[in-house]
Design an enzyme around this catalytic site. Structure first.
Site, short mmCIF file in Angstrom:
data_model
loop_
_atom_site.label_atom_id
_atom_site.label_comp_id
_atom_site.label_asym_id
_atom_site.label_seq_id
_atom_site.Cartn_x
_atom_site.Cartn_y
_atom_site.Cartn_z
N ASN A 87 -3.64 -14.60 -2.29
CA ASN A 87 -2.65 -14.47 -3.15
C ASN A 87 -3.25 -14.98 -3.94
O ASN A 87 -3.25 -15.83 -5.30
CB ASN A 87 -1.23 -16.29 -2.95
CG ASN A 87 -0.37 -14.99 -2.10
OD1 ASN A 87 0.97 -14.51 -3.63
ND2 ASN A 87 -0.11 -15.77 -1.88
N THR A 104 -5.48 -7.74 -5.47
CA THR A 104 -4.84 -6.35 -5.96
C THR A 104 -4.59 -6.50 -7.09
O THR A 104 -5.09 -5.15 -7.87
CB THR A 104 -3.15 -6.19 -5.31
OG1 THR A 104 -3.76 -6.41 -3.37
CG2 THR A 104 -2.73 -4.87 -5.76
N ASP A 130 -4.53 -4.13 2.85
CA ASP A 130 -2.09 -4.53 3.35
C ASP A 130 -1.70 -3.41 3.69
O ASP A 130 -0.32 -4.15 4.35
CB ASP A 130 -2.16 -5.09 2.01
CG ASP A 130 -2.00 -6.46 1.98
OD1 ASP A 130 -2.49 -7.12 2.16
OD2 ASP A 130 -1.56 -6.84 0.70
N PHE A 161 -1.50 -2.95 7.94
CA PHE A 161 -0.99 -3.75 9.42
C PHE A 161 -0.82 -2.70 9.91
O PHE A 161 0.11 -2.13 9.45
CB PHE A 161 0.23 -5.20 8.54
CG PHE A 161 -0.47 -5.93 7.94
CD1 PHE A 161 -0.95 -7.48 8.53
CD2 PHE A 161 -0.69 -6.08 6.23
CE1 PHE A 161 -1.54 -8.16 8.17
CE2 PHE A 161 -0.96 -7.27 5.65
CZ PHE A 161 -2.09 -8.40 6.42
N ASP A 221 -2.81 -13.08 9.81
CA ASP A 221 -4.00 -13.83 8.88
C ASP A 221 -5.58 -13.28 9.73
O ASP A 221 -6.81 -14.40 10.27
CB ASP A 221 -4.16 -14.55 8.44
CG ASP A 221 -3.35 -14.98 7.48
OD1 ASP A 221 -3.71 -15.36 6.25
OD2 ASP A 221 -1.64 -14.70 7.73
N VAL A 270 7.94 -13.18 -1.82
CA VAL A 270 8.45 -13.04 -1.04
C VAL A 270 7.60 -11.99 0.12
O VAL A 270 7.18 -10.47 0.01
CB VAL A 270 9.25 -12.51 -1.31
CG1 VAL A 270 10.48 -11.59 0.10
CG2 VAL A 270 10.60 -13.34 -1.95
N GLN A 317 7.41 -9.45 3.92
CA GLN A 317 8.58 -8.99 4.81
C GLN A 317 7.40 -8.79 6.00
O GLN A 317 6.71 -8.43 6.15
CB GLN A 317 8.84 -7.54 4.65
CG GLN A 317 10.41 -7.72 4.04
CD GLN A 317 11.74 -8.59 4.69
OE1 GLN A 317 11.65 -8.71 5.24
NE2 GLN A 317 12.31 -8.67 3.43
N LYS A 319 -9.54 -19.06 -12.34
CA LYS A 319 -10.06 -18.40 -13.85
C LYS A 319 -9.39 -17.76 -14.37
O LYS A 319 -8.01 -16.71 -13.85
CB LYS A 319 -11.66 -18.06 -14.05
CG LYS A 319 -12.41 -19.02 -13.68
CD LYS A 319 -13.71 -18.54 -13.81
CE LYS A 319 -14.66 -19.77 -13.65
NZ LYS A 319 -16.61 -19.55 -13.93
#
Length: 188
Positions: free
Chosen positions: A3, A7, A26, A29, A46, A127, A129, A166
């Protein structure tokens, strides 16, 4: 860092840079059924074993063999004269520099950081999944981020660390200008 804005930054750069494409970690996975769990029942997303990293490397090499067939031409910024034969691939993800076969491919490396509280706050607004289980951030996500960040600081060089707190536009401007300078060097 999870986060941190990876992206978002990559997508904005793609719109601004000539002949640019993105490959996202991503997208590699493994399915939940193939991801190991620890003794607490936390799915270990992770870690490199949760990803099809060989497939990611293959995708990058395939793009490198034929970049023109992958990208949509973008109008060149005015400060990039005669760059229509330049192709840019942005590879974004959270464990990229921990996978040795990728380390020979990078022209530039950026690493977004966040302090614990901000990272946890942002993560709680997303959220996933499958959904994060109670205690997952503190029990798995954050410790793995610290582990990989420490390993990176010990062994990797030429990484530009970016403060993910920032404003997005400030980060975008910095990275964009850095890439433009790199393109100019490559043209000399």
């Amino acid at each position: 860092v999870t986060n941190g804005g990876k992206t978002t930054l990559a997508e904005k750069l793609k719109k601004m840079l000539p002949n640019c494409d993105i490959i996202s970690q991503d997208d590699f996975f493994k399915p939940e059924s193939e991801v190991e769990a620890d003794e607490r029942g936390f799915k270990l997303y992770d870690v490199l074993d949760a990803l099809y990293m060989d497939e990611m490397v293959k995708s990058i090499h395939n793009w490198m063999k034929s970049p023109a067939s992958s990208v949509v031409a973008t109008e060149l910024p005015q400060n990039l004269n005669n760059m229509d034969d330049v192709y840019i691939l942005i590879v974004e993800g959270f464990l990229l520099y921990s996978y040795e076969p990728l380390n020979e491919l990078w022209n530039r490396r950026y690493f977004l950081t966040l302090p614990y509280e901000e990272c946890k706050r942002r993560r709680s607004t997303r959220v996933y999944q499958p959904a994060d289980t109670p205690g997952y951030f503190d029990g798995h996500v954050w410790p793995m981020y610290l582990k990989y960040k420490n390993e990176l600081e010990e062994k990797a060089s030429s990484i530009v660390y970016l403060d993910g707190t920032k404003p997005q536009e400030e980060l975008l401007s910095f990275v964009y200008n850095d890439i433009i300078q790199e393109l100019k060097k490559l043209r000399e």
